[in-house]
Design a protein around this motif. Sequence first.
Motif, PDB file in Angstrom:
ATOM      1  N   GLY A  61       0.909  -1.228  -0.057  1.00 53.12           N
ATOM      2  CA  GLY A  61       0.006  -0.157  -0.007  1.00 53.12           C
ATOM      3  C   GLY A  61       0.762   1.263   0.120  1.00 53.12           C
ATOM      4  N   LYS A  62       2.003   1.177  -0.269  1.00 51.97           N
ATOM      5  CA  LYS A  62       2.928   2.471  -0.307  1.00 51.97           C
ATOM      6  C   LYS A  62       2.706   3.419  -1.521  1.00 51.97           C
ATOM      7  N   LEU A  63       2.211   2.967  -2.734  1.00 52.67           N
ATOM      8  CA  LEU A  63       1.959   3.665  -3.701  1.00 52.67           C
ATOM      9  C   LEU A  63       0.409   4.097  -3.598  1.00 52.67           C
ATOM     10  N   PRO A  64       0.090   5.511  -3.796  1.00 48.73           N
ATOM     11  CA  PRO A  64      -1.115   5.820  -3.911  1.00 48.73           C
ATOM     12  C   PRO A  64      -2.105   5.389  -5.101  1.00 48.73           C
ATOM     13  N   LEU A  65      -3.057   5.157  -5.000  1.00 48.42           N
ATOM     14  CA  LEU A  65      -4.211   4.557  -6.234  1.00 48.42           C
ATOM     15  C   LEU A  65      -3.848   5.198  -7.408  1.00 48.42           C
ATOM     16  N   THR A  66      -4.057   6.760  -7.240  1.00 54.97           N
ATOM     17  CA  THR A  66      -3.828   7.737  -8.368  1.00 54.97           C
ATOM     18  C   THR A  66      -2.815   7.411  -8.944  1.00 54.97           C
ATOM     19  N   LYS A  67      -1.545   7.129  -8.224  1.00 54.74           N
ATOM     20  CA  LYS A  67      -0.189   6.983  -8.892  1.00 54.74           C
ATOM     21  C   LYS A  67      -0.365   5.822  -9.660  1.00 54.74           C
ATOM     22  N   VAL A  68      -0.598   4.903  -9.143  1.00 51.29           N
ATOM     23  CA  VAL A  68      -0.820   3.459  -9.876  1.00 51.29           C
ATOM     24  C   VAL A  68      -1.716   3.414 -11.087  1.00 51.29           C
ATOM     25  N   TYR A  69      -2.663   4.207 -11.011  1.00 48.92           N
ATOM     26  CA  TYR A  69      -3.526   4.276 -12.365  1.00 48.92           C
ATOM     27  C   TYR A  69      -2.956   5.272 -13.297  1.00 48.92           C
ATOM     28  N   ASN A  70      -2.347   6.219 -12.750  1.00 51.91           N
ATOM     29  CA  ASN A  70      -1.798   7.297 -13.728  1.00 51.91           C
ATOM     30  C   ASN A  70      -0.343   6.667 -14.627  1.00 51.91           C
ATOM     31  N   GLU A  71       0.281   5.839 -13.780  1.00 52.76           N
ATOM     32  CA  GLU A  71       1.421   5.272 -14.477  1.00 52.76           C
ATOM     33  C   GLU A  71       1.056   4.047 -15.357  1.00 52.76           C
ATOM     34  N   GLY A  72      -0.293   3.325 -14.994  1.00 53.60           N
ATOM     35  CA  GLY A  72      -0.680   2.393 -15.905  1.00 53.60           C
ATOM     36  C   GLY A  72      -1.086   3.127 -17.273  1.00 53.60           C
ATOM     37  N   ALA A  73      -1.757   4.217 -17.165  1.00 55.58           N
ATOM     38  CA  ALA A  73      -2.296   5.035 -18.071  1.00 55.58           C
ATOM     39  C   ALA A  73      -1.260   5.556 -19.098  1.00 55.58           C
ATOM     40  N   LYS A  74      -0.034   5.799 -18.447  1.00 51.94           N
ATOM     41  CA  LYS A  74       1.133   6.086 -19.312  1.00 51.94           C
ATOM     42  C   LYS A  74       1.718   4.839 -20.095  1.00 51.94           C
ATOM     43  N   ARG A  75       1.633   3.547 -19.755  1.00 53.62           N
ATOM     44  CA  ARG A  75       1.836   2.391 -20.308  1.00 53.62           C
ATOM     45  C   ARG A  75       0.988   1.893 -21.135  1.00 53.62           C
ATOM     46  N   ALA A  76      -0.088   2.505 -21.236  1.00 57.43           N
ATOM     47  CA  ALA A  76      -1.370   1.690 -22.176  1.00 57.43           C
ATOM     48  C   ALA A  76      -0.909   1.727 -23.469  1.00 57.43           C
ATOM     49  N   ARG A  77      -1.524   0.743 -24.327  1.00 59.58           N
ATOM     50  CA  ARG A  77      -1.383   0.678 -25.597  1.00 59.58           C
ATOM     51  C   ARG A  77      -2.597   1.143 -26.247  1.00 59.58           C
ATOM     52  N   TYR A  78      -3.585   1.120 -25.635  1.00 58.27           N
ATOM     53  CA  TYR A  78      -4.848   1.194 -26.377  1.00 58.27           C
ATOM     54  C   TYR A  78      -5.708   2.397 -25.835  1.00 58.27           C
ATOM     55  N   PRO A  79      -6.361   3.166 -26.510  1.00 58.63           N
ATOM     56  CA  PRO A  79      -7.040   4.666 -26.169  1.00 58.63           C
ATOM     57  C   PRO A  79      -8.030   4.544 -25.180  1.00 58.63           C
ATOM     58  N   LEU A  80      -8.901   3.267 -25.050  1.00 61.06           N
ATOM     59  CA  LEU A  80      -9.648   3.172 -24.022  1.00 61.06           C
ATOM     60  C   LEU A  80      -9.424   2.405 -22.606  1.00 61.06           C
ATOM     61  N   LEU A  81      -9.312   3.291 -21.694  1.00 67.00           N
ATOM     62  CA  LEU A  81      -8.884   2.949 -20.354  1.00 67.00           C
ATOM     63  C   LEU A  81      -9.986   2.543 -19.797  1.00 67.00           C
ATOM     64  N   CYS A  82      -9.532   1.358 -18.638  1.00 69.71           N
ATOM     65  CA  CYS A  82     -10.838   0.981 -17.657  1.00 69.71           C
ATOM     66  C   CYS A  82      -9.747   0.736 -16.392  1.00 69.71           C
ATOM     67  N   PHE A  83     -10.147   1.319 -15.393  1.00 70.08           N
ATOM     68  CA  PHE A  83      -9.184   1.545 -14.110  1.00 70.08           C
ATOM     69  C   PHE A  83     -10.420   0.731 -13.222  1.00 70.08           C
ATOM     70  N   ILE A  84      -9.718  -0.370 -12.780  1.00 71.66           N
ATOM     71  CA  ILE A  84     -10.563  -1.253 -12.035  1.00 71.66           C
ATOM     72  C   ILE A  84      -9.992  -1.929 -10.785  1.00 71.66           C
ATOM     73  N   HIS A  85     -10.661  -2.050  -9.666  1.00 71.22           N
ATOM     74  CA  HIS A  85     -10.235  -2.679  -8.456  1.00 71.22           C
ATOM     75  C   HIS A  85     -10.140  -4.232  -8.637  1.00 71.22           C
ATOM     76  N   GLU A  86      -9.336  -4.951  -8.039  1.00 74.33           N
ATOM     77  CA  GLU A  86      -9.197  -6.345  -8.112  1.00 74.33           C
ATOM     78  C   GLU A  86     -10.457  -7.274  -7.703  1.00 74.33           C
ATOM     79  N   ASP A  87     -11.123  -6.542  -6.860  1.00 73.95           N
ATOM     80  CA  ASP A  87     -12.344  -7.312  -6.389  1.00 73.95           C
ATOM     81  C   ASP A  87     -13.472  -7.170  -7.277  1.00 73.95           C
ATOM     82  N   ALA A  88     -13.383  -6.352  -8.345  1.00 75.98           N
ATOM     83  CA  ALA A  88     -14.611  -6.294  -9.361  1.00 75.98           C
ATOM     84  C   ALA A  88     -14.705  -7.442 -10.088  1.00 75.98           C
ATOM     85  N   GLU A  89     -15.965  -7.630 -10.249  1.00 73.47           N
ATOM     86  CA  GLU A  89     -16.431  -9.038 -11.106  1.00 73.47           C
ATOM     87  C   GLU A  89     -17.440  -8.443 -12.336  1.00 73.47           C
ATOM     88  N   PHE A  90     -17.065  -8.974 -13.462  1.00 76.90           N
ATOM     89  CA  PHE A  90     -17.708  -8.744 -14.680  1.00 76.90           C
ATOM     90  C   PHE A  90     -18.765  -9.906 -15.125  1.00 76.90           C
TER      91      PHE A  90
END
Length: 79
Positions: free
Chosen positions: A39-68
């Motif tokens: 829990g050392k990284l704030p959630l916003t930092k994790v999401y922003n870093e993920g957005a920078k690495r993303a290859r696709y234009p549509l981004l979905c930020f989800i919690h690991e307890d989500a179920e589709f």
Amino acid sequence: MISLIIASKSEIDVARCTANIEETIGVPYELLITPNADGKLPLTKVYNEGAKRARYPLLCFIHEDAEFKRIRRRALHLQ
């Protein structure tokens, strides 16, 4: 095409979430998972870093307890 960005605190939860995504997504996607068990990284930092690495234009930020779930569509018959 969609980039799914997940901050993970639990390997078990992220494995379950990943399996659920694979069963339901139905479109090309990539998973961007950042381990954050301590829990050392704030959630916003994790999401922003993920957005920078993303290859696709549509981004979905989800919690690991989500179920589709898939939605069944019935064909409409117009008369």
